[in-house]
Design an enzyme around this catalytic site. Sequence first.
Site, PDB file in Angstrom:
ATOM      1  N   TYR A   1      26.522  39.323  60.179  1.00 27.23           N
ATOM      2  CA  TYR A   1      25.109  39.082  60.464  1.00 27.23           C
ATOM      3  C   TYR A   1      24.621  39.874  61.688  1.00 27.23           C
ATOM      4  O   TYR A   1      24.122  39.311  62.653  1.00 27.23           O
ATOM      5  CB  TYR A   1      24.862  37.586  60.704  1.00 27.23           C
ATOM      6  CG  TYR A   1      25.253  36.677  59.581  1.00 27.23           C
ATOM      7  CD1 TYR A   1      25.291  37.109  58.263  1.00 27.23           C
ATOM      8  CD2 TYR A   1      25.576  35.346  59.835  1.00 27.23           C
ATOM      9  CE1 TYR A   1      25.654  36.253  57.224  1.00 27.23           C
ATOM     10  CE2 TYR A   1      25.931  34.480  58.811  1.00 27.23           C
ATOM     11  CZ  TYR A   1      25.978  34.947  57.511  1.00 27.23           C
ATOM     12  OH  TYR A   1      26.345  34.080  56.493  1.00 27.23           O
TER      13      TYR A   1
ATOM     14  N   HIS B   1      34.764  35.237  54.198  1.00 28.14           N
ATOM     15  CA  HIS B   1      33.361  35.477  53.878  1.00 28.14           C
ATOM     16  C   HIS B   1      33.190  36.202  52.543  1.00 28.14           C
ATOM     17  O   HIS B   1      33.741  37.267  52.327  1.00 28.14           O
ATOM     18  CB  HIS B   1      32.736  36.309  54.999  1.00 28.14           C
ATOM     19  CG  HIS B   1      31.237  36.296  55.001  1.00 28.14           C
ATOM     20  ND1 HIS B   1      30.499  36.911  55.979  1.00 28.14           N
ATOM     21  CD2 HIS B   1      30.338  35.743  54.149  1.00 28.14           C
ATOM     22  CE1 HIS B   1      29.215  36.730  55.736  1.00 28.14           C
ATOM     23  NE2 HIS B   1      29.094  36.032  54.615  1.00 28.14           N
TER      24      HIS B   1
END
Length: 336
Positions: free
Chosen positions: A55, A123
């Site tokens: 992110y 992830h």
Amino acid sequence: MAKKVSQTELQVSELSFGAGALSGVYDKIEEGWPLQACQAALRNGINLFDTSPYYGRSEYILGDALDGLKEEFPRSSYYIATKCGRYGYTTKEFDYSAARTRESVQESLKRMKTSYLDIVYCHDVEFVPFENVVGEGGALEALYDLKSQGIVKYVGCSGYPLSVLLKIAEHQHQKGQPLDAILSYCHYTLQNTSLADYAPRFRAAGVKHLLNASPLGMAMFRSAGPPDWHPAHAELRKAARQCAVIAEEHGLNIAELASTFSFSGRDQFGLDTTVIGLEKAEEVERAMDAWKVVKEREAGTKAVPQAEIDALKKIHEVLAPYKNYAWQSPSAKEMA
């Protein structure tokens, strides 16, 4: 002094802070917003912050904000969840090796100025071969080793296809090393409620903590309509924009309707928490207001307004052709 969170059992608040929004992918982040948003969250009882190296600068920004609040809210008063394995947009930018996983955790610790992480997820597990996740020399092997050292408290997996998450969870259960947590996203929304059907299967596979992210369907349900990059097909994006109009015609906000719907999942199927992306203090307050409405309705102290009942009926009719539709993940572009 702020209340300490349990260090022996993960006791997360019903709402969690999605710090991916701090990356600026949705909006430009103004100076001061992150600290103010984190402070508002903690003062309202939110105790879990979720981020990822993927992110953008989210880990750095979150780390700075929480460090700036350490006098009022020390590290012992909240949980931090981050991720490993995904470091870019395409499948080429994934690395699930044990060595990179350990390195990634150390980087996250440094960025967020902490000596331990409460949850670390592999992830977007659907982007890599199954063996890279569960096999020898893979990411989970490294995370469980770090767990044995106390550097990571809980180990989990995140991703979009629920079938892939369940396959990993069942494998780990049979192995005698069950996942602590599953983070699903966009699967308990106005459009897709598949997580409710999968929840008992995850529990049967030994998963203790079930977290739901993106109650707005990755910004699909907002007044401005879905962003151009949204992976849903054109027909669903058009339907989502129509839903926003329906809400407005009834004097309501589609994001608030979507939030209250998603927040109800806790009692519907034993959801632990909903992770919602937050950028500034005002958004924290709006999310908390929506959550409080849900709790009042569940307690029987507040009725659902007729305008909301009518709006939701029309919204569900518009979304019916796309009920539980799941877009491809990884997409063709991400496979490049």
